[in-house]
Design a protein around this motif. Structure first.
Motif, PDB file in Angstrom:
ATOM      1  N   GLY A  26     -21.722 -59.430 -11.960  1.00 15.08           N
ATOM      2  CA  GLY A  26     -20.559 -58.686 -11.497  1.00 15.08           C
ATOM      3  C   GLY A  26     -20.128 -59.084 -10.106  1.00 15.08           C
ATOM      4  N   ARG A  27     -19.068 -58.428  -9.609  1.00 10.98           N
ATOM      5  CA  ARG A  27     -18.524 -58.719  -8.286  1.00 10.98           C
ATOM      6  C   ARG A  27     -19.305 -57.937  -7.232  1.00 10.98           C
ATOM      7  NH1 ARG A  27     -13.264 -56.999  -7.376  1.00 10.98           N
ATOM      8  NH2 ARG A  27     -13.084 -58.558  -5.699  1.00 10.98           N
ATOM      9  N   VAL A  28     -19.697 -58.656  -6.179  1.00  8.20           N
ATOM     10  CA  VAL A  28     -20.544 -58.080  -5.137  1.00  8.20           C
ATOM     11  C   VAL A  28     -19.850 -58.173  -3.787  1.00  8.20           C
ATOM     12  CG1 VAL A  28     -22.751 -58.234  -3.925  1.00  8.20           C
ATOM     13  CG2 VAL A  28     -22.628 -58.754  -6.374  1.00  8.20           C
ATOM     14  N   ALA A  29     -19.824 -57.056  -3.066  1.00 12.96           N
ATOM     15  CA  ALA A  29     -19.421 -57.059  -1.659  1.00 12.96           C
ATOM     16  C   ALA A  29     -20.670 -56.854  -0.823  1.00 12.96           C
ATOM     17  CB  ALA A  29     -18.412 -55.955  -1.380  1.00 12.96           C
ATOM     18  N   ILE A  30     -20.898 -57.715   0.158  1.00 14.55           N
ATOM     19  CA  ILE A  30     -22.020 -57.524   1.070  1.00 14.55           C
ATOM     20  C   ILE A  30     -21.462 -57.437   2.484  1.00 14.55           C
ATOM     21  CG2 ILE A  30     -22.527 -60.016   1.218  1.00 14.55           C
ATOM     22  CD1 ILE A  30     -25.548 -59.090   1.457  1.00 14.55           C
ATOM     23  N   ILE A  31     -21.900 -56.423   3.206  1.00 12.78           N
ATOM     24  CA  ILE A  31     -21.356 -56.119   4.524  1.00 12.78           C
ATOM     25  C   ILE A  31     -22.443 -56.332   5.568  1.00 12.78           C
ATOM     26  CG2 ILE A  31     -20.228 -54.361   5.934  1.00 12.78           C
ATOM     27  CD1 ILE A  31     -19.529 -52.906   3.266  1.00 12.78           C
ATOM     28  N   GLU A  32     -22.108 -57.069   6.621  1.00 10.06           N
ATOM     29  CA  GLU A  32     -23.073 -57.329   7.687  1.00 10.06           C
ATOM     30  C   GLU A  32     -22.377 -57.231   9.046  1.00 10.06           C
ATOM     31  OE1 GLU A  32     -25.814 -57.455   9.868  1.00 10.06           O
ATOM     32  OE2 GLU A  32     -26.616 -57.940   7.877  1.00 10.06           O
ATOM     33  N   LYS A  33     -22.896 -56.364   9.915  1.00  7.13           N
ATOM     34  CA  LYS A  33     -22.286 -56.219  11.238  1.00  7.13           C
ATOM     35  C   LYS A  33     -22.919 -57.141  12.285  1.00  7.13           C
ATOM     36  CE  LYS A  33     -25.123 -52.360  12.941  1.00  7.13           C
ATOM     37  NZ  LYS A  33     -25.084 -50.981  13.477  1.00  7.13           N
ATOM     38  N   GLY A  34     -24.085 -57.691  11.974  1.00  6.19           N
ATOM     39  CA  GLY A  34     -24.770 -58.560  12.922  1.00  6.19           C
ATOM     40  C   GLY A  34     -24.949 -59.952  12.353  1.00  6.19           C
ATOM     41  N   GLN A  35     -26.068 -60.577  12.712  1.00  5.72           N
ATOM     42  CA  GLN A  35     -26.373 -61.907  12.199  1.00  5.72           C
ATOM     43  C   GLN A  35     -26.892 -61.815  10.766  1.00  5.72           C
ATOM     44  OE1 GLN A  35     -25.634 -64.621  13.668  1.00  5.72           O
ATOM     45  NE2 GLN A  35     -25.927 -64.506  15.882  1.00  5.72           N
ATOM     46  N   LEU A  36     -26.527 -62.778   9.947  1.00  3.30           N
ATOM     47  CA  LEU A  36     -27.014 -62.802   8.579  1.00  3.30           C
ATOM     48  C   LEU A  36     -28.524 -63.013   8.556  1.00  3.30           C
ATOM     49  CD1 LEU A  36     -24.279 -64.999   6.848  1.00  3.30           C
ATOM     50  CD2 LEU A  36     -24.566 -62.524   6.680  1.00  3.30           C
ATOM     51  N   GLY A  37     -29.184 -62.347   7.619  1.00  2.05           N
ATOM     52  CA  GLY A  37     -30.624 -62.520   7.462  1.00  2.05           C
ATOM     53  C   GLY A  37     -31.449 -61.338   7.904  1.00  2.05           C
ATOM     54  N   GLY A  38     -30.834 -60.411   8.644  1.00  2.00           N
ATOM     55  CA  GLY A  38     -31.572 -59.217   9.048  1.00  2.00           C
ATOM     56  C   GLY A  38     -32.563 -59.466  10.172  1.00  2.00           C
ATOM     57  N   ASN A  39     -33.394 -58.468  10.398  1.00  2.00           N
ATOM     58  CA  ASN A  39     -34.316 -58.498  11.535  1.00  2.00           C
ATOM     59  C   ASN A  39     -35.340 -59.614  11.423  1.00  2.00           C
ATOM     60  OD1 ASN A  39     -35.469 -57.179  14.007  1.00  2.00           O
ATOM     61  ND2 ASN A  39     -37.210 -56.923  12.641  1.00  2.00           N
ATOM     62  N   CYS A  40     -35.885 -59.846  10.226  1.00  2.00           N
ATOM     63  CA  CYS A  40     -36.937 -60.849  10.063  1.00  2.00           C
ATOM     64  C   CYS A  40     -36.477 -62.218  10.526  1.00  2.00           C
ATOM     65  CB  CYS A  40     -37.391 -60.908   8.611  1.00  2.00           C
ATOM     66  SG  CYS A  40     -38.588 -62.222   8.286  1.00  2.00           S
ATOM     67  N   VAL A  41     -35.320 -62.622  10.085  1.00  3.39           N
ATOM     68  CA  VAL A  41     -34.820 -63.961  10.413  1.00  3.39           C
ATOM     69  C   VAL A  41     -34.425 -64.065  11.873  1.00  3.39           C
ATOM     70  CG1 VAL A  41     -32.911 -65.577  10.010  1.00  3.39           C
ATOM     71  CG2 VAL A  41     -34.072 -64.492   8.071  1.00  3.39           C
ATOM     72  N   ASN A  42     -33.798 -63.010  12.420  1.00  2.32           N
ATOM     73  CA  ASN A  42     -33.171 -63.120  13.730  1.00  2.32           C
ATOM     74  C   ASN A  42     -34.002 -62.612  14.899  1.00  2.32           C
ATOM     75  OD1 ASN A  42     -30.336 -64.074  12.977  1.00  2.32           O
ATOM     76  ND2 ASN A  42     -30.617 -62.335  11.602  1.00  2.32           N
ATOM     77  N   ASN A  43     -34.764 -61.539  14.694  1.00  3.82           N
ATOM     78  CA  ASN A  43     -35.485 -60.933  15.813  1.00  3.82           C
ATOM     79  C   ASN A  43     -36.949 -60.647  15.533  1.00  3.82           C
ATOM     80  OD1 ASN A  43     -32.996 -60.517  17.421  1.00  3.82           O
ATOM     81  ND2 ASN A  43     -32.503 -59.034  15.831  1.00  3.82           N
ATOM     82  N   GLY A  44     -37.384 -60.815  14.298  1.00  2.00           N
ATOM     83  CA  GLY A  44     -38.727 -60.389  13.930  1.00  2.00           C
ATOM     84  C   GLY A  44     -39.648 -61.534  13.573  1.00  2.00           C
ATOM     85  N   CYS A  45     -40.017 -61.576  12.303  1.00  2.00           N
ATOM     86  CA  CYS A  45     -41.081 -62.463  11.840  1.00  2.00           C
ATOM     87  C   CYS A  45     -40.913 -63.912  12.263  1.00  2.00           C
ATOM     88  CB  CYS A  45     -41.164 -62.417  10.317  1.00  2.00           C
ATOM     89  SG  CYS A  45     -41.109 -60.762   9.623  1.00  2.00           S
ATOM     90  N   ILE A  46     -39.794 -64.513  11.923  1.00  2.00           N
ATOM     91  CA  ILE A  46     -39.644 -65.955  12.115  1.00  2.00           C
ATOM     92  C   ILE A  46     -39.553 -66.329  13.595  1.00  2.00           C
ATOM     93  CG2 ILE A  46     -38.329 -68.004  11.492  1.00  2.00           C
ATOM     94  CD1 ILE A  46     -39.865 -66.525   9.192  1.00  2.00           C
ATOM     95  N   PRO A  47     -38.660 -65.720  14.384  1.00  2.00           N
ATOM     96  CA  PRO A  47     -38.599 -66.119  15.794  1.00  2.00           C
ATOM     97  C   PRO A  47     -39.865 -65.802  16.577  1.00  2.00           C
ATOM     98  CG  PRO A  47     -37.157 -64.256  15.364  1.00  2.00           C
ATOM     99  CD  PRO A  47     -37.593 -64.767  14.040  1.00  2.00           C
ATOM    100  N   THR A  48     -40.492 -64.648  16.310  1.00  3.86           N
ATOM    101  CA  THR A  48     -41.698 -64.324  17.082  1.00  3.86           C
ATOM    102  C   THR A  48     -42.852 -65.245  16.721  1.00  3.86           C
ATOM    103  OG1 THR A  48     -42.321 -62.601  15.474  1.00  3.86           O
ATOM    104  CG2 THR A  48     -41.073 -61.907  17.409  1.00  3.86           C
ATOM    105  N   LYS A  49     -42.978 -65.601  15.465  1.00  2.81           N
ATOM    106  CA  LYS A  49     -44.065 -66.508  15.086  1.00  2.81           C
ATOM    107  C   LYS A  49     -43.782 -67.932  15.582  1.00  2.81           C
ATOM    108  CE  LYS A  49     -45.394 -62.788  13.362  1.00  2.81           C
ATOM    109  NZ  LYS A  49     -44.775 -61.579  13.928  1.00  2.81           N
ATOM    110  N   THR A  50     -42.514 -68.260  15.760  1.00  8.25           N
ATOM    111  CA  THR A  50     -42.168 -69.533  16.388  1.00  8.25           C
ATOM    112  C   THR A  50     -42.634 -69.543  17.838  1.00  8.25           C
ATOM    113  OG1 THR A  50     -40.228 -69.739  14.946  1.00  8.25           O
ATOM    114  CG2 THR A  50     -40.268 -71.093  16.928  1.00  8.25           C
ATOM    115  N   TYR A  51     -42.414 -68.435  18.536  1.00  5.81           N
ATOM    116  CA  TYR A  51     -42.887 -68.308  19.923  1.00  5.81           C
ATOM    117  C   TYR A  51     -44.413 -68.328  19.976  1.00  5.81           C
ATOM    118  CZ  TYR A  51     -38.550 -67.363  22.485  1.00  5.81           C
ATOM    119  OH  TYR A  51     -37.338 -67.480  23.104  1.00  5.81           O
ATOM    120  N   ILE A  52     -45.045 -67.646  19.025  1.00  2.69           N
ATOM    121  CA  ILE A  52     -46.510 -67.625  18.989  1.00  2.69           C
ATOM    122  C   ILE A  52     -47.060 -69.036  18.788  1.00  2.69           C
ATOM    123  CG2 ILE A  52     -48.469 -66.907  17.538  1.00  2.69           C
ATOM    124  CD1 ILE A  52     -47.033 -64.183  17.254  1.00  2.69           C
ATOM    125  N   ALA A  53     -46.372 -69.842  17.996  1.00  2.00           N
ATOM    126  CA  ALA A  53     -46.809 -71.225  17.794  1.00  2.00           C
ATOM    127  C   ALA A  53     -46.746 -72.010  19.096  1.00  2.00           C
ATOM    128  CB  ALA A  53     -45.948 -71.903  16.724  1.00  2.00           C
TER     129      ALA A  53
END
Length: 455
Positions: A26-53
């Motif tokens: 079916g037809r899907v509308a997805i709404i995002e007010k910030g960066q795509l990917g949510g907290n994990c991609v932008n501020n959480g898991c991935i960036p912090t573990k990159t810093y930890i590396a």
């Protein structure tokens, strides 16, 4: 008004895969007010573990001589390059999501802040969208009490944007976020002090884990202040910040920056849920049933905002639960999942199931398997012998109730125990297995050879 089959608010770890799945029917509308990917991609898991590396590389340099490697001069953290590396990595994920949305003719991406007009109507950018199925995936953000807002502060989000290394970082809060950032920035070269209200770090864990983590941080040179009541901040004339607290008597520490790591809150307050019949609890979390559905038929809440888990893996499982419900199979339920998570310090902690305290409080008769990393040859060869592994066994059923591995590879090793718990297999299956030598995980069977009653 624009009619869709499905509306998804938020492109986090539940919303994005659900959008691609639902677009097949079916037809899907997805709404995002910030960066795509949510907290994990932008501020959480991935960036912090990159810093930890990057922080781990600093540790490798400073300890190279312990391994017989002569390095003529010590390394220096370049925060600008560390940030650029992080941005490059998360940029690939964000761009991949956006391209996926653009290439799918059944997905329309709206950039803007959504709010409910009524149960089944959503306003965004001056337009009104409607659908019989709406999915809330708005995530969470750092909690910043008003008492701290009069002084400059970092959160786990904006500290990832700085290109200057704090001279002395004071972290208020000694749980997962605070502990990870403490070790990270200490290894980058900052002086670091943790100020924690409670009597120990990471209060959800058993006391032996909390103490071991504290010992690890102290060995890195991190100062820890516990039992800190009435924590207050004051900006000085030289722009430094003083944190005052009470600990039997008054304590005071002055640093260049503070990081607030005192919990998170759901991003539901901007949705104008008062215009709907959707129920939220006193903390702002959307109330859902075992399939992620709210009290209003066809409206679901997934991820951090439903209060059923605060991890990327629980958010993704919410997507799987909702997808299963919509397909009619209902083979997955939120209550079926076993608590599991990682603390990505160095060494890391992998946790699954109950703690010892939880198991005893629930009245289980338990057996404990325990093995310190100092007795594991692979850990000794790697020069990383801090921590231990332990498992909690139900003495009556021989099933695992919980386990933790605090030590080198612990965040990966724990999956072996997680799988056995989902399979409902007795501990003897792992005890009698033959593992590769020399590895850290091969000592799990050895630890299970010697069980100690705790009741």
């Amino acid at each position: 008004m624009i009619q869709y089959d499905y509306i998804i608010i938020g492109s986090g770890q539940a919303g994005t895969p659900l959008a691609f799945s639902l677009a097949k029917s079916g037809r899907v509308a997805i709404i995002e007010k910030g960066q795509l990917g949510g907290n994990c991609v932008n501020n959480g898991c991935i960036p912090t573990k990159t810093y930890i590396a990057s922080a781990r590389k600093m540790w490798d340099i400073s300890h190279a001589e312990d391994y017989g490697v002569d390095i003529p001069q010590s390394g220096k953290a370049n925060m600008r390059k560390i940030k650029e590396r992080k941005e490059a990595i998360i940029g690939v994920d964000r761009n991949g999501i956006e391209k996926g949305f653009q290439d799918d003719k059944n997905i329309t991406l709206y950039r803007g802040e959504a709010h409910f007009v009524n149960d089944y109507e959503i306003a965004v950018n001056g337009e009104t969208l409607t659908a019989k199925n709406i999915f809330i995936n708005v995530g969470s953000r750092p909690r910043v009490p008003e008492m701290y807002q009069h002084t400059p502060y970092f959160t786990n989000e904006n500290i990832l944007q700085t290109t200057e290394l704090p001279e002395h970082l004071i972290i208020i809060g000694g749980s997962f976020i605070g502990v990870e950032f403490a070790q990270m920035f200490k290894r980058f070269g900052s002086k670091v002090t943790i100020v924690e209200r409670g009597p120990r770090l990471i209060k959800v864990e058993d006391e032996d884990i909390s103490q071991a983590v504290a010992d690890i941080l102290k060995s890195d040179g991190i100062d820890i202040i516990l039992n800190a009541d009435d924590i207050q901040t004051l900006q000085n004339k030289d722009s430094s910040i003083t944190v005052n607290a009470t600990k039997d008597k008054s304590v005071s520490v002055t640093g260049s920056h503070i990081l607030l790591a005192i919990g998170r809150m759901p991003n539901t307050d901007t949705l104008q849920l008062q215009n709907t019949n959707i129920k939220v609890n006193e903390r702002g979390f959307v109330e859902v049933d075992d399939y992620g559905q709210t009290n209003v038929a066809g409206i679901f809440a997934m991820g951090d905002c439903n209060g059923k888990g605060a991890f990327t893996h629980t958010s993704y499982h919410d997507y799987q639960v909702v997808q299963s419900f919509l397909s009619g199979s209902k083979t997955r339920k939120i209550s079926d999942r076993i608590t599991t998570y990682g603390l990505f310090t160095d060494p890391p902690l992998g946790r699954v199931g109950m703690t010892k305290k939880e198991a005893l409080q629930k009245g289980y008769k338990i057996l404990l398997a325990h093995r310190p990393m100092t007795k594991i040859n692979r850990a000794k060869a790697k020069g990383e012998t801090k921590g231990f592994m332990q498992a909690i066994i139900d003495a009556d059923t021989q099933l695992f109730l919980g386990a933790c591995v605090l030590g080198v590879g612990g965040d990966e090793i724990i999956s072996a125990l997680t799988n056995l718990m989902y399979a409902k297999q007795p501990y003897t299956v792992l005890r009698d297995a033959v593992h590769i030598h020399p590895t850290v995980s091969e000592l799990l069977p050895t630890a299970l050879e010697d069980l100690t009653p705790l009741n």
